[in-house]
Scaffold this active site. Structure first.
Site, PDB file in Angstrom:
ATOM      1  N   ASP A  45       0.871  -1.185   0.000  1.00  0.00           N
ATOM      2  CA  ASP A  45       0.000   0.000   0.000  1.00  0.00           C
ATOM      3  C   ASP A  45       0.902   1.227   0.000  1.00  0.00           C
ATOM      4  O   ASP A  45       1.268   1.744   1.045  1.00  0.00           O
ATOM      5  CB  ASP A  45      -0.910  -0.020   1.230  1.00  0.00           C
ATOM      6  CG  ASP A  45      -1.891   1.143   1.248  1.00  0.00           C
ATOM      7  OD1 ASP A  45      -2.052   1.802   0.201  1.00  0.00           O
ATOM      8  OD2 ASP A  45      -2.483   1.393   2.309  1.00  0.00           O
ATOM      9  N   HIS A  51      -6.502   1.001   0.101  1.00  0.00           N
ATOM     10  CA  HIS A  51      -5.850  -0.291   0.368  1.00  0.00           C
ATOM     11  C   HIS A  51      -4.877  -0.681  -0.756  1.00  0.00           C
ATOM     12  O   HIS A  51      -4.319   0.184  -1.426  1.00  0.00           O
ATOM     13  CB  HIS A  51      -6.898  -1.369   0.630  1.00  0.00           C
ATOM     14  CG  HIS A  51      -7.524  -1.258   1.990  1.00  0.00           C
ATOM     15  ND1 HIS A  51      -8.278  -2.261   2.555  1.00  0.00           N
ATOM     16  CD2 HIS A  51      -7.500  -0.263   2.918  1.00  0.00           C
ATOM     17  CE1 HIS A  51      -8.710  -1.891   3.758  1.00  0.00           C
ATOM     18  NE2 HIS A  51      -8.254  -0.682   3.992  1.00  0.00           N
ATOM     19  N   CYS A  54      -3.692  -2.166  -7.546  1.00  0.00           N
ATOM     20  CA  CYS A  54      -2.699  -2.707  -8.481  1.00  0.00           C
ATOM     21  C   CYS A  54      -1.539  -1.738  -8.681  1.00  0.00           C
ATOM     22  O   CYS A  54      -0.378  -2.146  -8.776  1.00  0.00           O
ATOM     23  CB  CYS A  54      -3.350  -3.060  -9.815  1.00  0.00           C
ATOM     24  SG  CYS A  54      -4.113  -1.675 -10.700  1.00  0.00           S
ATOM     25  N   HIS A 117      -5.370  -1.432 -15.635  1.00  0.00           N
ATOM     26  CA  HIS A 117      -4.872  -2.429 -14.688  1.00  0.00           C
ATOM     27  C   HIS A 117      -3.396  -2.590 -14.995  1.00  0.00           C
ATOM     28  O   HIS A 117      -2.930  -2.273 -16.105  1.00  0.00           O
ATOM     29  CB  HIS A 117      -5.605  -3.760 -14.851  1.00  0.00           C
ATOM     30  CG  HIS A 117      -5.158  -4.812 -13.880  1.00  0.00           C
ATOM     31  ND1 HIS A 117      -5.269  -4.664 -12.519  1.00  0.00           N
ATOM     32  CD2 HIS A 117      -4.555  -6.026 -14.081  1.00  0.00           C
ATOM     33  CE1 HIS A 117      -4.777  -5.729 -11.912  1.00  0.00           C
ATOM     34  NE2 HIS A 117      -4.336  -6.567 -12.834  1.00  0.00           N
ATOM     35  N   GLU A 134       0.612  -9.466  -9.631  1.00  0.00           N
ATOM     36  CA  GLU A 134      -0.280  -8.302  -9.563  1.00  0.00           C
ATOM     37  C   GLU A 134      -0.985  -8.224  -8.218  1.00  0.00           C
ATOM     38  O   GLU A 134      -1.008  -9.182  -7.446  1.00  0.00           O
ATOM     39  CB  GLU A 134      -1.335  -8.396 -10.665  1.00  0.00           C
ATOM     40  CG  GLU A 134      -2.247  -9.594 -10.466  1.00  0.00           C
ATOM     41  CD  GLU A 134      -3.108  -9.931 -11.660  1.00  0.00           C
ATOM     42  OE1 GLU A 134      -3.225  -9.110 -12.573  1.00  0.00           O
ATOM     43  OE2 GLU A 134      -3.668 -11.045 -11.660  1.00  0.00           O
ATOM     44  N   CYS A 332     -33.734 -14.859 -10.631  1.00  0.00           N
ATOM     45  CA  CYS A 332     -32.910 -15.694 -11.508  1.00  0.00           C
ATOM     46  C   CYS A 332     -33.664 -16.956 -11.938  1.00  0.00           C
ATOM     47  O   CYS A 332     -34.270 -17.625 -11.087  1.00  0.00           O
ATOM     48  CB  CYS A 332     -31.627 -16.071 -10.766  1.00  0.00           C
ATOM     49  SG  CYS A 332     -30.513 -17.164 -11.667  1.00  0.00           S
TER      50      CYS A 332
END
Length: 495
Positions: A45, A51, A54, A117, A134, A332
C-alpha cells in the site's frame, strides 16, 4: 542504478512471498477503508489510500528500480503517459511481442478502459499466455502480490525496464502472428477450461441429480469470469460460486461437479439443499449482451449440459433441469424468463408455477435436442407469440438510468442485499464518499432497498432507515457510466 536480472528475480519472488524489503509492505492484517477487504501481511500500500491497489505494487517497484528517484503518478492507465527515466522503454503489445521477466504490463482497453490495470511480468510465456504478478485482481484490494496466468485480454503496452549490463535475460523469440483473440469457432464447438478455483469445496459423494440453470446478472463472459474468479479466494466464493460459467463457444469449469458441491442456490449445504444435490451453470452476460448474443450464450450452456447429462446418465426432465428461483426467492434466471415466457420476474414479481414450467420445458427441449441431434436453435416469445431467434428484440434489461445535477446516475430498483463478511460504511443523504457517515452495515446484515446509484467509482443502493434518514450504501466498485458501465465484484448477495 539499474538492477541485475538476478536482483529483479529476487525482488519479484519476495513480492510473491510477502517478504519484500519495502516501507510500504503491510506487516500485519490492516484495514482503514471498509469499502475494501482487510489487507493481509505482504500486501503493498504505497499511498495509504484505497488499500492495496494494483498501482501500489508498481509505485513500489519503480521506486526500487530507480533508487527512490522516480515516484509514479496517476492510475494504471496513466503509466504509459509518463517517463520513468533512462533505460525505461514503452512498447505496444504486438502479435510478435514476448515480454521479459520484470517488464511492466499495462492494460488499458476493453473492461480496463476506465482506470486500467497493471502488473509485473513474472514469466514471459508465449503468444497465448504469460504469468503476471499483480495486486487487486479480485477487487477487494486485500491480497499480497499474486501470480496469475493471463491471456493478454485488454493488454496494450509493456514498459521495458533497464537491466544492468552483463546479466542474462530471457531472449525474445518469434511467434506466430495469429491474433490473441480466439478465432470464431463453429457453432457446435465448445472450448471447456478446467482451471478450477483455488479452494476445495465440500464433497457430495455422488454424482449430481441434475443442473440448475442460472443467469449471471453480470456483464462478463465465461472466460472473463475465469480470469477474475479462479484465484479470488474464499471471501469472494462465500458470496456465491457456480460449477460452470458459459458463453458463446466457451465454458469455464470452476468446480468439478462430479463429486463437489458449489454455492449457487443460496439455500445452505444440507443433504436436501440445491447446493448439495445439483450442479449449477451460469448463462453469462445477462445484463449486457444483446438478445442475439445472450441466446448464443444459452446455446453453449444447453450443449454443455447435454454433454454432462450423458456423462452422468441423466434424462432431462422437470426434476433434473431446475431454476434458481425454485430454491430461494430470486428473479434468476431473469433474462431467460423474459425471452422465453414473456414474463419479467424483476418487474412483475415471482412467476406462477405454470410460467416456471414453461421455461423449464424450453430448457429441457433444447438439452434434448443436443443429446439426440447434436444441435438446436433458439426461440423467443415476442408479444405473446413464439418466434425464431432471428426476430428483432430490443428489450432493455438494465432499466432506465437518469443523471441528476450532481452527476449521479440513478434508477429505481426494489430488491434485497445481504452483506458479505466485511462491514460497509454507509452514508447519509447522498452517495458520496465524503457524505456524513451513517454507521456500519454489519457483515451478514440484510437490507431492502429501492434505488441504485452510480457515483464516485462505486455502485450504491439507497433505502430509508428506521429514523427516517435516507441512507446510501456502496456495494461494489464500478467503472464507466450507463449503459456501458462495468460493475466490480459484489460485496454481498442480491436477492
Amino acid at each position: 542504478m539499474a538492477k541485475t536480472q538476478a536482483e529483479i528475480n529476487k525482488r519479484l519472488d519476495a513480492y510473491a512471498k510477502g517478504t519484500v524489503d519495502s516501507p510500504y509492505r503491510i506487516k500485519k492484517a490492516t484495514s482503514y477503508d471498509p469499502s475494501f477487504g482487510v489487507m493481509e501481511a505482504g500486501a503493498i500500500d504505497a499511498d495509504g489510500y484505497y488499500h492495496a491497489q494494483c498501482q501500489d505494487l508498481i509505485t513500489d517497484y519503480v521506486l526500487w528500480l530507480t533508487d527512490n528517484k522516480v515516484r509514479t503518478w496517476g492510475n494504471a492507465k496513466d503509466q504509459i503517459k509518463q517517463s520513468y527515466g533512462t533505460g525505461f522503454k514503452i512498447h505496444e503489445n504486438k502479435p510478435s511481442t514476448v515480454p521479459k521477466k520484470g517488464w511492466i504490463a499495462v492494460f488499458t482497453s476493453g473492461s480496463y478502459q476506465q482506470w486500467g490495470h497493471i502488473g509485473i511480468v513474472y514469466d514471459g510465456g508465449n503468444t497465448s499466455t504469460f504469468t503476471i504478478l499483480e495486486q487487486n485482481w479480485n477487487g477487494y484490494a486485500n491480497k499480497k502480490p499474486t501470480k496469475r496466468v493471463d491471456n493478454y485480454y485488454g493488454l496494450t503496452h509493456f514498459i521495458e525496464i533497464p537491466v544492468k549490463a552483463g546479466t542474462t535475460v530471457k531472449k525474445e523469440t518469434a511467434k506466430k502472428s495469429a491474433s490473441k483473440t480466439p478465432a470464431p469457432k463453429k457453432k457446435a464447438t465448445l472450448k471447456v477450461s478446467k482451471n478450477h478455483i483455488n479452494y476445495t469445496m465440500d464433497k457430495r459423494g455422488k454424482k449430481p441429480e441434475g443442473m440448475v440453470i442460472h443467469n449471471d446478472a453480470g456483464r462478463s463472459s465465461g472466460q472473463q469470469y475465469e480470469n477474475s474468479l479462479a484465484n479470488a479466494g474464499y471471501a469472494r466464493y462465500a458470496n456465491g460460486i457456480a460449477h460452470y460459467y458459459g458463453s458463446e463457444g466457451y465454458v469455464w469449469e470452476a468446480i468439478d461437479a462430479k463429486n463437489q458441491i458449489a454455492w449457487h442456490t443460496g439455500d445452505g449445504t444440507g443433504a436436501n439443499s440445491g447446493n448439495f444435490r445439483f450442479a449449477g451453470i451460469e448463462v453469462c452476460q445477462s445484463m449486457s449482451a444483446s438478445d442475439a448474443q445472450f441466446l448464443k450464450n444459452e446455446q453453449a450452456v444447453f450443449q454443455f449440459t447435454a454433454e454432462k447429462f450423458k456423462e452422468w446418465g441423466l434424462t432431462p426432465n422437470r426434476k433434473t433441469v431446475r431454476l434458481h428461483m425454485e430454491f430461494v426467492p430470486t428473479a434468476c434466471p431473469h433474462r431467460s424468463m423474459v425471452l422465453h415466457t414473456g414474463f419479467n420476474p424483476v418487474t412483475q414479481g415471482r412467476p406462477s408455477q405454470a410460467i416456471m414450467n414453461k421455461l423449464k420445458d424450453y430448457f429441457i427441449k433444447q438439452i434434448k435436442n443436443y443429446m439426440d441431434k447434436g444441435t438446436s436453435s433458439s426461440t423467443v416469445v415476442k408479444d405473446g407469440k413464439t418466434s425464431s431467434a432471428s426476430t428483432p428484440a430490443t428489450r432493455p434489461v438494465t432499466g432506465s438510468w437518469k443523471k441528476n445535477q450532481y452527476g449521479t446516475w440513478y434508477k429505481p430498483e426494489n430488491a434485497t442485499f445481504v452483506n458479505g463478511n466485511q462491514p460497509i460504511v454507509t452514508r447519509i443523504g447522498s452517495p458520496f464518499l465524503n457524505a456524513p457517515v451513517g454507521g456500519n452495515l454489519p457483515a451478514g446484515a440484510t437490507i431492502v432497498y429501492d434505488e441504485v446509484c452510480i457515483q464516485a467509482g462505486h455502485i450504491w443502493i439507497g433505502y430509508n432507515a428506521y429514523n427516517g434518514d435516507r441512507v446510501y450504501c456502496p456495494v461494489r466498485t464500478c467503472q464507466g457510466v450507463p449503459p456501458n458501465h462495468i460493475p466490480g465484484v459484489a460485496w454481498g448477495v442480491f436477492k
